[in-house]
Scaffold this motif. Structure first.
Motif, PDB file in Angstrom:
ATOM      1  N   ASN A  65       0.821  -1.213   0.000  1.00 22.17           N
ATOM      2  CA  ASN A  65       0.000   0.000   0.000  1.00 22.17           C
ATOM      3  C   ASN A  65       0.851   1.256   0.000  1.00 22.17           C
ATOM      4  OD1 ASN A  65       0.574  -0.969   2.740  1.00 22.17           O
ATOM      5  ND2 ASN A  65      -0.486   0.866   3.386  1.00 22.17           N
ATOM      6  N   ILE A  66       0.327   2.243  -0.699  1.00 17.46           N
ATOM      7  CA  ILE A  66       0.970   3.561  -0.727  1.00 17.46           C
ATOM      8  C   ILE A  66       0.031   4.540  -0.042  1.00 17.46           C
ATOM      9  CG2 ILE A  66       0.140   4.045  -3.105  1.00 17.46           C
ATOM     10  CD1 ILE A  66       3.508   5.145  -1.810  1.00 17.46           C
ATOM     11  N   ALA A  67      -1.279   4.328  -0.255  1.00 17.27           N
ATOM     12  CA  ALA A  67      -2.279   5.072   0.511  1.00 17.27           C
ATOM     13  C   ALA A  67      -2.452   4.332   1.855  1.00 17.27           C
ATOM     14  CB  ALA A  67      -3.593   5.097  -0.261  1.00 17.27           C
ATOM     15  N   ASP A  68      -3.378   4.782   2.655  1.00 13.54           N
ATOM     16  CA  ASP A  68      -3.675   4.087   3.887  1.00 13.54           C
ATOM     17  C   ASP A  68      -4.065   2.645   3.546  1.00 13.54           C
ATOM     18  OD1 ASP A  68      -3.892   4.277   6.633  1.00 13.54           O
ATOM     19  OD2 ASP A  68      -6.073   4.266   6.476  1.00 13.54           O
ATOM     20  N   LYS A  69      -3.683   1.704   4.407  1.00 10.28           N
ATOM     21  CA  LYS A  69      -3.906   0.287   4.096  1.00 10.28           C
ATOM     22  C   LYS A  69      -5.378  -0.048   3.843  1.00 10.28           C
ATOM     23  CE  LYS A  69      -3.255  -4.169   6.321  1.00 10.28           C
ATOM     24  NZ  LYS A  69      -2.722  -4.852   7.496  1.00 10.28           N
ATOM     25  N   THR A  70      -6.281   0.673   4.491  1.00 10.43           N
ATOM     26  CA  THR A  70      -7.704   0.363   4.346  1.00 10.43           C
ATOM     27  C   THR A  70      -8.376   1.215   3.264  1.00 10.43           C
ATOM     28  OG1 THR A  70      -8.160   1.914   6.109  1.00 10.43           O
ATOM     29  CG2 THR A  70      -8.027  -0.395   6.730  1.00 10.43           C
ATOM     30  N   TYR A  71      -7.588   1.900   2.438  1.00  4.21           N
ATOM     31  CA  TYR A  71      -8.219   2.725   1.396  1.00  4.21           C
ATOM     32  C   TYR A  71      -8.573   1.893   0.154  1.00  4.21           C
ATOM     33  CZ  TYR A  71      -9.487   6.346  -1.836  1.00  4.21           C
ATOM     34  OH  TYR A  71     -10.190   7.093  -2.744  1.00  4.21           O
ATOM     35  N   PHE A  72      -7.571   1.328  -0.505  1.00  3.38           N
ATOM     36  CA  PHE A  72      -7.864   0.532  -1.706  1.00  3.38           C
ATOM     37  C   PHE A  72      -8.256  -0.887  -1.284  1.00  3.38           C
ATOM     38  CE2 PHE A  72      -4.892   3.636  -3.872  1.00  3.38           C
ATOM     39  CZ  PHE A  72      -5.849   4.187  -4.715  1.00  3.38           C
ATOM     40  N   VAL A  73      -9.520  -1.069  -0.923  1.00  2.00           N
ATOM     41  CA  VAL A  73      -9.984  -2.404  -0.503  1.00  2.00           C
ATOM     42  C   VAL A  73     -11.306  -2.736  -1.187  1.00  2.00           C
ATOM     43  CG1 VAL A  73      -8.902  -2.400   1.782  1.00  2.00           C
ATOM     44  CG2 VAL A  73     -11.187  -1.470   1.513  1.00  2.00           C
ATOM     45  N   CYS A  74     -11.552  -4.033  -1.310  1.00  6.53           N
ATOM     46  CA  CYS A  74     -12.824  -4.517  -1.856  1.00  6.53           C
ATOM     47  C   CYS A  74     -13.851  -4.607  -0.734  1.00  6.53           C
ATOM     48  CB  CYS A  74     -12.666  -5.924  -2.404  1.00  6.53           C
ATOM     49  SG  CYS A  74     -11.558  -6.044  -3.775  1.00  6.53           S
ATOM     50  N   VAL A  78     -11.812   2.070  -7.173  1.00  3.49           N
ATOM     51  CA  VAL A  78     -12.843   2.670  -6.327  1.00  3.49           C
ATOM     52  C   VAL A  78     -13.032   1.782  -5.088  1.00  3.49           C
ATOM     53  CG1 VAL A  78     -15.316   3.174  -6.146  1.00  3.49           C
ATOM     54  CG2 VAL A  78     -14.044   3.846  -8.197  1.00  3.49           C
ATOM     55  N   PRO A  79     -12.701   2.312  -3.898  1.00  2.00           N
ATOM     56  CA  PRO A  79     -12.837   1.508  -2.687  1.00  2.00           C
ATOM     57  C   PRO A  79     -14.250   0.949  -2.570  1.00  2.00           C
ATOM     58  CG  PRO A  79     -11.731   3.581  -2.211  1.00  2.00           C
ATOM     59  CD  PRO A  79     -12.200   3.678  -3.625  1.00  2.00           C
ATOM     60  N   GLY A  80     -14.344  -0.297  -2.122  1.00  2.00           N
ATOM     61  CA  GLY A  80     -15.657  -0.909  -1.949  1.00  2.00           C
ATOM     62  C   GLY A  80     -16.179  -1.616  -3.190  1.00  2.00           C
ATOM     63  N   SER A  81     -15.473  -1.516  -4.324  1.00  2.00           N
ATOM     64  CA  SER A  81     -15.869  -2.320  -5.490  1.00  2.00           C
ATOM     65  C   SER A  81     -15.800  -3.795  -5.088  1.00  2.00           C
ATOM     66  CB  SER A  81     -14.908  -2.097  -6.659  1.00  2.00           C
ATOM     67  OG  SER A  81     -14.883  -0.742  -7.056  1.00  2.00           O
ATOM     68  N   VAL A  82     -16.573  -4.622  -5.793  1.00  2.00           N
ATOM     69  CA  VAL A  82     -16.523  -6.067  -5.536  1.00  2.00           C
ATOM     70  C   VAL A  82     -15.395  -6.665  -6.377  1.00  2.00           C
ATOM     71  CG1 VAL A  82     -17.762  -8.242  -5.857  1.00  2.00           C
ATOM     72  CG2 VAL A  82     -18.961  -6.232  -4.952  1.00  2.00           C
ATOM     73  N   GLY A  83     -14.444  -7.307  -5.734  1.00  2.00           N
ATOM     74  CA  GLY A  83     -13.358  -7.944  -6.478  1.00  2.00           C
ATOM     75  C   GLY A  83     -13.853  -9.220  -7.137  1.00  2.00           C
ATOM     76  N   LEU A  84     -13.622  -9.347  -8.428  1.00  2.00           N
ATOM     77  CA  LEU A  84     -13.969 -10.602  -9.123  1.00  2.00           C
ATOM     78  C   LEU A  84     -12.694 -11.417  -9.262  1.00  2.00           C
ATOM     79  CD1 LEU A  84     -16.421  -9.815 -12.070  1.00  2.00           C
ATOM     80  CD2 LEU A  84     -16.932 -10.520  -9.727  1.00  2.00           C
ATOM     81  N   ASP A  85     -12.611 -12.477  -8.500  1.00  2.00           N
ATOM     82  CA  ASP A  85     -11.420 -13.318  -8.486  1.00  2.00           C
ATOM     83  C   ASP A  85     -11.535 -14.314  -9.640  1.00  2.00           C
ATOM     84  OD1 ASP A  85      -9.364 -15.037  -7.975  1.00  2.00           O
ATOM     85  OD2 ASP A  85      -9.792 -15.280  -5.834  1.00  2.00           O
ATOM     86  N   MET A  86     -11.041 -13.902 -10.798  1.00  2.00           N
ATOM     87  CA  MET A  86     -11.220 -14.692 -12.029  1.00  2.00           C
ATOM     88  C   MET A  86     -10.371 -15.956 -12.030  1.00  2.00           C
ATOM     89  SD  MET A  86     -13.401 -12.982 -13.606  1.00  2.00           S
ATOM     90  CE  MET A  86     -13.326 -13.999 -15.068  1.00  2.00           C
TER      91      MET A  86
END
Ligand code: ADP
Length: 557
Positions: A62-71, A115-123
């Motif tokens: 992480n470069i931003a806060d650890k909880t920023y770029f999260v699903c 966009v934080p909170g997007s749903v990650g699609l684990d392909m």
């Protein structure tokens, strides 16, 4: 992990309520099975930080806060039909999804969404088959979860490696599809992965399934009673890229208008091989070296994607910073010279390979050697000359398509090392190499970092890859790295240099530098985005392309 469907995520998707999200998660579970939906509800779920066991929910480096770029949740489809259904569901609930294949993508944001909170699609979790290897045609057809290690192992297990080779990037744990559609590079003659892909199968934001190129022409022998994605494809799908009419593959690379579910990739015919290292003693040899490289590369005397590596990149693979210096200041030229002589390397080190039958390689080597001999003090090595040089021994594998993870070592240059890549493109000239090196080294030192970098020479250009290593547990170190990167982007653009790929946090800034004719290119991207994804549900903000229902300014990092 056991499903926690009923709970709230750490970060909700934008413009939705807790209840809508819960309803969405229940519906998603009906499609993929409840074991394949994980709501990220607790910071403890963001503890995975290792390349070998990567997080699927946040940016490990992480470069931003650890909880920023999260699903908000991770959903893993089990087949193409489920991907199509998930796209329809995302449209219905207007919840953004962010597809990733393996989610390593180190230095660029890992599995995390823009966009934080997007749903990650684990392909990649379930869709991980090597569907085909055609030795005569020299290609493979793969699903998203196939890593470079997997594809290589497949060749080895099926006794095919004496006939065909893959091309691998520095680290072999990434997805072949993920890396290729991000336009990543490797180091054999097939190093430009995107150039070597052939034929995509893509799920559009609407859920529609498309085969590009020759794949659009049905195979007359296909069993049409099967689901559309299982029908036997056209026999030239992996042999000819363009098909008929507009060539659309490009919009699916670094794009947000489709999820790639199958991809063809050309394989190299196995051949005679000899890797080598040329060490150049002085920092100032950079200019002359690049002038020597250009004609050899354009003439394909340099057959592969060679690299001209700064001493510290090799030193960092071989040890930690503390092994070389006690100073907390950026290393000086004297210190760099001392490291080079300790390691028996140059200030710049050129790694390449020769391919083909021995007489051909011998002639090529004479040409390469005599050209580089113009640099006083240049030395020439084959792998057997430096058995303990872990970089040379690894390049010996990498340049013939054998994957590894050795290059991960350089991230540990600093304690809790995290890294970003600053990767501008330049013409292959001594002036450009010097201009980029001077600029990035000066800025590195201004912000208190050592310069670590390499010039990766493609068919007509160089990817200059600057490896920014910071302490990811230290907010101040992260902040400095981020600020430095912003300044590098700005200064580079002022000199006419643009980056080929970047971390989530820098996508908007870099996209804005590609501004010719009042941002005409971005306007075109937005027209395509809004036409194919009117609700903006697929990877909003990816590479700076925002759908019309988002305001970029709301998502600044
Ligand atoms: P790696 O191969 O390094 O593990 P990822 O799987 O994380 O990389 O993929 C890198 C990026 O490529 C993702 O963040 C996403 O933007 C894009 N991507 C990966 N796989 C797909 C896919 N199958 N369809 C569309 N985009 C994808």
């Amino acid at each position: 992990r056991v499903l926690t469907l009923g709970c709230d995520p750490l970060v909700l998707p934008p413009n939705t309520t807790s209840q809508t999200f819960k309803n969405y998660a229940l519906e998603a579970a009906k499609i993929v099975g409840s074991a394949n939906v994980t709501v990220i509800s607790d910071e403890a779920e963001l503890s995975q930080e290792s390349y070998l066991e990567p997080s699927k929910a946040h940016d490990m480096f992480n470069i931003a806060d650890k909880t920023y770029f999260v699903c908000s949740a991770v959903v893993a489809p089990r087949g193409v039909g489920e991907v199509q259904e998930l796209m329809k569901l995302a449209n219905e609930f207007e919840i953004p999804v962010w597809p990733f294949s393996i989610g390593r993508n180190v230095g660029y944001g890992g599995a995390a969404p823009r966009v934080p909170g997007s749903v990650g699609l684990d392909m990649g979790r379930h869709m991980n088959r090597v569907l085909k290897v055609d030795v005569e045609g020299a290609y493979a057809l793969v699903e998203p979860g196939v890593t470079f290690f997997d594809l290589h192992d497949h060749l080895v297990k099926n006794n095919l490696r004496d006939q065909v080779w893959i091309d691998v990037p520095d680290l072999g744990g990434g997805s072949v599809i993920g890396n290729t559609i991000e336009r990543g590079v490797g180091y054999t003659p097939y190093g430009d992965h995107w150039m070597m892909h052939c034929g995509l199968e893509v799920v559009l934001p609407s859920g529609e399934l498309v085969r590009t190129g020759m794949g659009a022409l049905p195979n007359p022998k296909a069993d049409t009673s099967k689901p559309i994605h299982e029908q036997e494809p056209n026999e030239s799908w992996q042999l000819f890229n363009y098909g008929f009419g507009p060539y659309n593959d490009g919009i699916f690379s670094q794009g947000s208008v489709g999820i790639v579910v199958k991809m063809g990739i050309w394989l190299m015919k196995a051949t005679g091989y000899q890797s080598y290292l040329i060490t150049l003693p002085k920092d100032s040899d950079l200019h002359q070296a690049v002038e020597i490289i250009r004609p050899l590369r354009v003439n394909m005397v340099l057959q592969n994607v060679p690299t001209l590596r700064h001493i510290l990149l090799d030193a960092a693979v071989m040890g930690h910073r503390t092994d070389y210096s006690k100073s907390d200041k950026p290393l000086t030229d004297d210190e760099l010279n001392a490291i080079a002589s300790k390691l028996d390397l140059g200030r710049w080190n050129f790694y390449g390979a020769l391919y083909g039958p021995e007489p051909v390689r011998d002639v090529m080597w004479q040409a390469v050697k005599s050209a580089f001999s113009a640099i006083p003090g240049a030395k020439f090595f084959f792998p057997e000359d430096q058995p303990n040089n872990i970089v040379l021994q690894t390049r010996q594998n990498t340049l013939q398509g054998i994957p590894s993870v050795t290059e991960l070592n350089w991230v540990d240059w600093l304690p809790h090392g995290g890294h970003l890549f600053f990767s501008p493109i330049a013409p292959v000239t001594g002036d450009d190499a010097e201009a980029q090196y001077n600029m990035t080294r000066q800025l590195s030192e201004k912000y208190g970092f050592d310069f670590i970098g390499t010039f990766v020479v493609g068919m007509r250009e160089m990817h200059h890859i600057v490896c920014i290593v910071y302490d990811r547990k230290d907010a101040e170190s992260r902040r400095r790295a981020h600020k430095m990167m912003k300044e590098m982007i700005e200064e580079a653009a002022a000199k006419g240099y643009g980056e080929y790929r970047t971390h989530l946090a820098m996508m908007d800034q870099i996209a804005a530098t590609y501004s010719f004719n009042n941002n005409a290119n971005m306007k075109l991207n937005e027209i395509i985005k809004n036409a194919l994804d009117p609700k903006g549900i697929l990877a909003p903000g990816k590479n700076g392309v925002w759908p019309k229902n988002y305001r970029a300014a709301d998502w600044q990092v």
